[in-house]
Design a protein around this motif. Structure first.
Motif, PDB file in Angstrom:
ATOM      1  N   MET A 163      35.697   8.193 -54.113  1.00 24.78           N
ATOM      2  CA  MET A 163      37.008   8.389 -54.734  1.00 24.78           C
ATOM      3  C   MET A 163      37.272   9.870 -54.982  1.00 24.78           C
ATOM      4  N   ASP A 164      36.214  10.651 -55.150  1.00 27.40           N
ATOM      5  CA  ASP A 164      36.389  12.092 -55.345  1.00 27.40           C
ATOM      6  C   ASP A 164      37.091  12.711 -54.142  1.00 27.40           C
ATOM      7  N   TYR A 167      44.623  13.876 -52.531  1.00 28.68           N
ATOM      8  CA  TYR A 167      45.891  13.750 -53.258  1.00 28.68           C
ATOM      9  C   TYR A 167      46.294  15.085 -53.890  1.00 28.68           C
ATOM     10  N   ARG A 168      45.324  15.805 -54.468  1.00 32.16           N
ATOM     11  CA  ARG A 168      45.651  17.082 -55.109  1.00 32.16           C
ATOM     12  C   ARG A 168      46.167  18.089 -54.086  1.00 32.16           C
ATOM     13  N   SER A 228      47.853   8.069 -57.039  1.00 29.96           N
ATOM     14  CA  SER A 228      46.409   8.274 -57.202  1.00 29.96           C
ATOM     15  C   SER A 228      45.790   7.138 -58.001  1.00 29.96           C
ATOM     16  N   ASP A 268      50.553  11.151 -59.347  1.00 28.79           N
ATOM     17  CA  ASP A 268      49.601  10.552 -60.291  1.00 28.79           C
ATOM     18  C   ASP A 268      49.607   9.037 -60.198  1.00 28.79           C
ATOM     19  N   LEU A 326      40.818  11.668 -54.212  1.00 26.76           N
ATOM     20  CA  LEU A 326      41.576  12.388 -55.248  1.00 26.76           C
ATOM     21  C   LEU A 326      41.783  13.847 -54.846  1.00 26.76           C
ATOM     22  N   ALA A 330      42.922   4.639 -56.782  1.00 27.92           N
ATOM     23  CA  ALA A 330      41.672   4.519 -57.533  1.00 27.92           C
ATOM     24  C   ALA A 330      41.385   3.070 -57.879  1.00 27.92           C
TER      25      ALA A 330
END
Length: 393
Positions: A98-99, A105-106, A145, A142, A102, A149
């Motif tokens: 998941m890191d 996504y950032r 994300s 967000d 994410l 998640a």
């Protein structure tokens, strides 16, 4: 000109919508550079599919952001949420963390915001609306994300439960003595590579978790319904891979103070044999001695002698009948002397050392035994029967 209340003018929205393909391509390109986990995944046809997905997500955002009636662009419409959720599940399925997602996504939010804001300003969006636009973009990301998640976590939880169930099923089949054609498909579904051997370990349920933490990660744990076990036993069964030879000593050390009974190592498809041996030892009363587990490989004689308790009792009664008329004290002294004499092959000094008595005492007691048994003490069959009768205390 764009209005000052934070809504989008039609010309601003149109300009940003026209730039969506370019923004999506730049977003994917930036992710490939900054998040190495996606370099291969985003190449070729898959990269174009992801560009289309990014474009659709941004289009959904613009649809919300430019809608009339006060729609909140920070709350994605259902298809976008569902797509983000599915993306999370897919990433978990491929083994990416998941890191990594994410981070993607950032990077995507930053790149998309930079290019979309440039387009919006060029189309005439004022500073007040631009600040509101930034809030909407990052709130929208967000939400996506969070949906991803959730999908990622759900897949891991589901696949973990399914795999655990397959592993438990495999252990149950092994303990039941299932044939190889039933074992191999379950092992494959559980993603479990068969070892050379399996060794059954029986121990109290409350100690199983701690034991698993120090054993081979491939160790199987059976469910609650154990073949042949007493319903009230409350014992867990672990099947430990490749614990033969020198590895067995390490296994026994790791099971110290866990009240374990350890069966022999057997070819993995014959794990039932190891389990049956350990279970039999437990049923015959071979309990752990203090902190040391029961190693059934060192208790084979006990297992053989205790295999038929009724027959052993009959043998004892029959072969030790000459001692029946003695009192408890004299009988016990002669029994321990006879046992030691048999085990030491009549070596008087060794018998005396073991019993902490004088050799003359051994001579005297053996004279009494010869008076009771007569010539039978020189008969090989009688010696065998006495050895079996006195082999288990």
């Amino acid at each position: 000109m764009a209005p000052e209340d934070g809504t989008f003018a039609a010309e601003v929205a149109a300009a940003m919508r026209a730039e969506l393909p370019s923004v999506a391509a730049r977003t994917v390109a930036a992710i490939v550079v900054e998040v190495p986990s996606y370099t291969e995944a985003f190449s070729g046809p898959m990269g174009r599919k992801i560009e289309n997905a990014v474009q659709m997500a941004l289009g959904a955002f613009l649809e919300l952001a430019t809608a009339t009636g006060g729609a909140d662009a920070s709350r994605p419409i259902a298809p976008a949420i569902e797509g983000a959720y599915a993306l999370g599940r897919g990433e978990a399925r491929t083994g990416r963390s998941m890191d990594a997602l994410l981070a993607a996504y950032r990077v995507g939010a930053r790149v998309a915001w930079r290019h979309m804001s440039e387009t919006a300003v060029a189309a005439g969006m004022p500073a007040g609306s631009l600040a509101h636009f930034a809030e909407l973009v990052f709130a929208y990301i967000d939400q996506l994300s969070a949906a991803s998640a959730s999908g990622h976590a759900d897949h891991l939880a589901t696949s973990g439960r399914v795999r655990r169930r397959h592993l438990e099923r495999l252990a149950e089949l092994l303990l039941a003595g299932a044939p190889p054609y039933e074992l191999h498909p379950v092992a494959e579904r559980a993603d479990w590579t068969p070892p050379r051997t399996l060794t059954a370990v029986l121990l109290p349920e409350e100690r199983a978790r701690d034991a698993l933490a120090v054993l081979d990660a491939r160790t199987l744990q059976a469910g609650e319904d154990l073949p042949g076990a007493e319903p009230s036993a409350e014992r867990a069964v672990l099947l430990v891979p490749d614990a033969e030879g020198f590895a067995r000593a390490a296994l026994l050390r790791s099971l110290a103070r866990r009240e374990a009974v350890v069966g022999p190592a057997r070819p993995w498809q014959d794990a039932r044999s190891s389990y049956s041996r350990a279970l039999r030892a437990l049923q015959l009363g071979l309990e752990p001695d203090g902190d040391v587990p029961v190693d059934t490989e060192l208790r084979l004689a006990d297992l053989v002698l205790r295999a038929d308790g009724e027959a052993l009792a009959d043998l004892r009664a029959q072969v030790l009948a000459p001692l029946d008329d003695l009192g408890p004290g004299p009988r016990e002294k002669l029994l321990e002397t006879l046992r030691s004499w048999l085990l030491h092959h009549g070596r008087r000094e060794q018998v005396a050392t073991e019993l902490f008595v004088h050799p003359q005492t051994v001579r005297y007691r053996m004279g009494q035994l010869r008076d009771l048994f007569g010539a039978r003490l020189d008969d090989p069959q009688t010696v065998l029967e006495l050895t079996l009768a006195l082999g288990v205390r």
